[in-house]
Design an enzyme around this catalytic site. Structure first.
Site, PDB file in Angstrom:
ATOM      1  N   SER A 151       0.845  -1.200   0.000  1.00 42.64           N
ATOM      2  CA  SER A 151       0.000   0.000   0.000  1.00 42.64           C
ATOM      3  C   SER A 151       0.874   1.241   0.000  1.00 42.64           C
ATOM      4  O   SER A 151       1.958   1.257   0.594  1.00 42.64           O
ATOM      5  CB  SER A 151      -0.905   0.011   1.235  1.00 42.64           C
ATOM      6  OG  SER A 151      -1.521   1.279   1.401  1.00 42.64           O
TER       7      SER A 151
ATOM      8  N   TYR B  25      -2.083  -0.229  10.074  1.00 43.64           N
ATOM      9  CA  TYR B  25      -2.042  -0.604   8.663  1.00 43.64           C
ATOM     10  C   TYR B  25      -0.770  -0.084   8.002  1.00 43.64           C
ATOM     11  O   TYR B  25      -0.075  -0.828   7.294  1.00 43.64           O
ATOM     12  CB  TYR B  25      -3.278  -0.060   7.961  1.00 43.64           C
ATOM     13  CG  TYR B  25      -3.428  -0.507   6.527  1.00 43.64           C
ATOM     14  CD1 TYR B  25      -3.752  -1.828   6.231  1.00 43.64           C
ATOM     15  CD2 TYR B  25      -3.258   0.385   5.476  1.00 43.64           C
ATOM     16  CE1 TYR B  25      -3.893  -2.250   4.920  1.00 43.64           C
ATOM     17  CE2 TYR B  25      -3.404  -0.025   4.160  1.00 43.64           C
ATOM     18  CZ  TYR B  25      -3.722  -1.337   3.886  1.00 43.64           C
ATOM     19  OH  TYR B  25      -3.856  -1.749   2.588  1.00 43.64           O
TER      20      TYR B  25
END
Length: 247
Positions: free
Chosen positions: A142, A156
């Site tokens: 990501s 995250y």
């Protein structure tokens, strides 16, 4: 079929829907035999198998918890057994827990790290006995590894930064074997997990140079390239596919 991956065998983890399902479709379209893992989404997994099988491609669904190293290892061995070998591993499985650090729990921390980081390590470890000098390992990361646009993404972002570091280190370690390791760092992409009409979608579009969300098939095309023969000299890359989110 373009057949650029003809004769190749692939496993995509966590791929019954979204970006993972798009990757399964694209690898199959390009000639690969593909297995994919799924957790609880039995109906979606069966639907994907039926859809891809209609094209004449070989596709296999394997139920496995991506946070359980033993199940991850089993899925790699089962893929090699059912497809007659293994050439490509796409570590797509991931989970997101958002919230401020005071509200996030240690149970969420453990589960997120188990899937997003430990699951990749377990998959690579289990894959190596099956991969030869043309092996490809592709992680789905990501852009939050590089840029965090707002609060609530500490867990995250941490996990995806770990994936970026692991990718670089594995590329160095496995390069002498001819195995490439790359990381596709995905930007805002229209999926169930991140809908383009979601609460923060407008603010995210304002940040992106292209001003729009990506589509799962656009991520899948990059994965297919990295899995193919033309990317044999690409390894250790953390490739941002993000519509200009990080420029």
């Amino acid at each position: 079929m373009t057949a650029s991956l003809a004769g190749r065998r692939a496993l995509v983890t966590g791929a019954s829907r979204g970006i993972g399902a798009a990757i399964v479709r694209r690898l199959a379209e390009d000639g690969a035999a593909v297995a994919f893992t799924y957790g609880a989404s039995v109906a979606e997994a069966e639907k994907l198998v039926a859809e891809v099988s209609e094209t004449g491609a070989t596709v296999v669904a394997i139920q496995a918890d991506s946070g359980d190293p033993e199940q991850v290892a089993r899925s790699l061995d089962e893929t090699a057994a059912q497809l007659g070998g293994l050439d490509i591993v796409v570590n797509n499985a991931g989970v997101l827990y958002a919230g401020d650090i005071e509200s996030l729990t240690m149970e969420q921390f453990d589960r997120l790290v188990a899937i997003n980081v430990k699951g990749i390590f377990a998959a690579v470890k289990a894959a190596l006995p099956h991969l030869d000098a043309t092996g490809r390992i592709i992680n789905i990361g990501s852009i939050n590894a590089d840029r965090v646009p707002g609060a609530g993404l500490s867990l995250y972002a941490m996990s995806k930064a770990a994936v970026a570091g692991l990718t670089r280190a594995l590329a160095r370690e496995l390069g002498p074997r001819g195995i490439t390791v790359n990381n596709v760092q995905v930007g805002p992409t229209a999926t169930d997990m991140n809908p383009e009409d979601g609460e923060s979608a407008d603010s995210l579009r304002e940040v992106m140079a292209l001003g729009r969300y990506g589509r799962p098939h656009e991520i899948a095309s990059v994965v297919s390239y990295l899995a193919g023969p033309e990317a044999a000299y690409v390894t250790g890359a953390n490739w941002n596919v993000d519509g200009g989110f990080t420029v």
